[in-house]
Design a protein around this motif. Structure first.
Motif, PDB file in Angstrom:
ATOM      1  N   ASP A  52      -4.086   7.646   8.765  1.00 21.74           N
ATOM      2  CA  ASP A  52      -3.624   8.234   8.102  1.00 21.74           C
ATOM      3  C   ASP A  52      -5.419   9.438   7.235  1.00 21.74           C
ATOM      4  OD1 ASP A  52      -1.226   8.038   8.340  1.00 21.74           O
ATOM      5  OD2 ASP A  52      -0.778   6.460   6.676  1.00 21.74           O
ATOM      6  N   VAL A 105      -7.051  -3.222   5.966  1.00 27.05           N
ATOM      7  CA  VAL A 105      -7.169  -1.665   5.835  1.00 27.05           C
ATOM      8  C   VAL A 105      -6.270  -2.307   7.682  1.00 27.05           C
ATOM      9  CG1 VAL A 105      -8.075   0.708   6.378  1.00 27.05           C
ATOM     10  CG2 VAL A 105      -8.505  -0.801   4.215  1.00 27.05           C
ATOM     11  N   ASP A 152       0.754  -1.289   0.045  1.00 29.64           N
ATOM     12  CA  ASP A 152       0.343   0.079  -0.383  1.00 29.64           C
ATOM     13  C   ASP A 152       0.469   1.171   0.054  1.00 29.64           C
ATOM     14  OD1 ASP A 152       0.475  -0.632   2.496  1.00 29.64           O
ATOM     15  OD2 ASP A 152      -0.601   0.540   3.796  1.00 29.64           O
ATOM     16  N   ASP A 153       2.041   0.929   0.449  1.00 27.02           N
ATOM     17  CA  ASP A 153       3.303   2.493   0.595  1.00 27.02           C
ATOM     18  C   ASP A 153       3.052   2.345  -0.596  1.00 27.02           C
ATOM     19  OD1 ASP A 153       2.207   3.271   2.995  1.00 27.02           O
ATOM     20  OD2 ASP A 153       4.056   1.478   4.126  1.00 27.02           O
ATOM     21  N   ASP A 172       1.197   3.852  -3.178  1.00 23.09           N
ATOM     22  CA  ASP A 172       0.670   5.711  -2.703  1.00 23.09           C
ATOM     23  C   ASP A 172       1.673   6.692  -2.705  1.00 23.09           C
ATOM     24  OD1 ASP A 172      -1.522   4.699  -0.756  1.00 23.09           O
ATOM     25  OD2 ASP A 172      -0.801   5.518   0.737  1.00 23.09           O
ATOM     26  N   GLN A 188     -13.546   5.060   2.028  1.00 19.25           N
ATOM     27  CA  GLN A 188     -12.196   5.028   3.596  1.00 19.25           C
ATOM     28  C   GLN A 188     -12.761   5.944   5.065  1.00 19.25           C
ATOM     29  OE1 GLN A 188      -9.428   6.713   1.675  1.00 19.25           O
ATOM     30  NE2 GLN A 188      -9.731   9.076   1.657  1.00 19.25           N
ATOM     31  N   THR A 204      -4.343  -2.527   2.384  1.00 22.67           N
ATOM     32  CA  THR A 204      -2.026  -3.254   1.870  1.00 22.67           C
ATOM     33  C   THR A 204      -3.015  -5.005   1.607  1.00 22.67           C
ATOM     34  OG1 THR A 204      -0.847  -4.517   2.445  1.00 22.67           O
ATOM     35  CG2 THR A 204      -2.143  -4.667   3.980  1.00 22.67           C
ATOM     36  N   ASP A 240      -3.860   2.395   8.519  1.00 18.23           N
ATOM     37  CA  ASP A 240      -4.125   3.495   7.324  1.00 18.23           C
ATOM     38  C   ASP A 240      -4.997   4.499   7.576  1.00 18.23           C
ATOM     39  OD1 ASP A 240      -2.081   2.400   5.783  1.00 18.23           O
ATOM     40  OD2 ASP A 240      -3.137   0.668   5.448  1.00 18.23           O
ATOM     41  N   ILE A 243      -7.338   1.993  -0.345  1.00 18.02           N
ATOM     42  CA  ILE A 243      -5.933   2.141   0.639  1.00 18.02           C
ATOM     43  C   ILE A 243      -5.296   1.537   1.088  1.00 18.02           C
ATOM     44  CG2 ILE A 243      -7.302   5.239   1.386  1.00 18.02           C
ATOM     45  CD1 ILE A 243      -7.848   3.172   3.813  1.00 18.02           C
TER      46      ILE A 243
END
Length: 260
Positions: A251, A244, A94-95, A98, A216, A139, A248, A137
């Motif tokens: 954020d 999720v 997920d990072d 992004d 989200q 992973t 996350d 969002i």
């Protein structure tokens, strides 16, 4: 507190100016990645790679995620192929997704070129989901168990695979088609007296989940309401495609608070 950090920041940048790299590195390894990322905001472009290369590999990757996109882009352009691959190997999917969303096309092309095939596939999967949805969002890295596994087999699987997963405390029980059957925590496994007990005998079957299209903000509220560390995400065919995490969700809540 802010004033104290400013004093520390000036001291660290002074060490960088004086090229006292060993002392600086010894201090950096004791710091939180988000605090280290803040140091780069005060640096001229040519000094950013110097400071970044002082960080050990794992800490460097964790810091990279927290950095501003401009600094990330500068580093990627300056990385050797091997350095870029090392950073990508340490990132959660997920990072990495992004990161891809923030970068210009020429940088994205280089990132995807050096990501391994599995990560490349997962990044592309995440990027297909609508903005601000659970799918965007999540992973795709989570611990999956089978219902007929024994407790002992499950613990062994977690040991072998958990190091590369975003969250290992909660494990999800799925069938061969990835249909979500239940969940079990690591605590449940460790406290079970008999290692031969099948997972299906101790798993929770009433699992709260989100769909890939769930907003989200709603996912963040659900995580907060139920005090979950992570929430499973299912596609339109009820197959599990990711999770999720609480991080996350935080954020998301921070972004919304900033916008408000």
């Amino acid at each position: 507190m802010a004033e104290r950090f400013e004093i520390v920041e000036k001291a660290l940048l002074s060490l960088l100016d004086d090229k006292k790299y060993t002392t600086l590195r010894d201090i950096l390894v004791t710091m939180n990645p988000s605090d280290i990322a803040g140091l780069f905001d005060a640096l001229e472009e040519q000094r950013i790679p110097v400071l970044y290369r002082l960080l050990p590999k794992e800490l460097a990757a964790e810091t990279f995620v927290e950095m501003e996109p401009d600094a990330q882009e500068l580093l990627i352009k300056g990385f050797s192929d091997n350095e870029l691959k090392e950073v990508l190997d340490e990132l959660y999917v997920d990072d990495a997704a992004d990161l891809v969303e923030e970068m210009p096309a020429n940088v994205v092309k280089r990132i995807l070129k050096h990501a391994d095939p599995e990560m490349r596939k997962a990044i592309n999967q995440i990027l297909r989901y609508e903005d601000n949805s659970a799918g965007s969002i999540m992973t795709t890295e989570y611990v999956s168990l089978r219902p007929h596994m024994t407790v002992g087999e499950a613990i062994l699987r977690i040991r072998r695979q958990g190091v590369d997963k975003a969250a290992i405390y909660t494990c999800y029980v799925t069938d061969t088609s990835r249909k979500l059957l239940g969940m079990v925590t690591v605590k449940d496994l460790l406290l079970e007296d008999d290692d031969e007990t099948p997972i299906q005998d101790i798993m929770i079957t009433n699992v709260i989940f989100a769909s890939t299209s769930t907003d989200q903000e709603e996912v963040a509220r659900m995580l907060s309401k139920y005090n979950f560390l992570a929430m499973p995400v299912l596609d339109s065919e009820s197959r599990m495609v990711g999770i999720v995490t609480f991080d996350d969700a935080m954020d998301v809540m921070e972004e919304e608070a900033t916008e408000d």
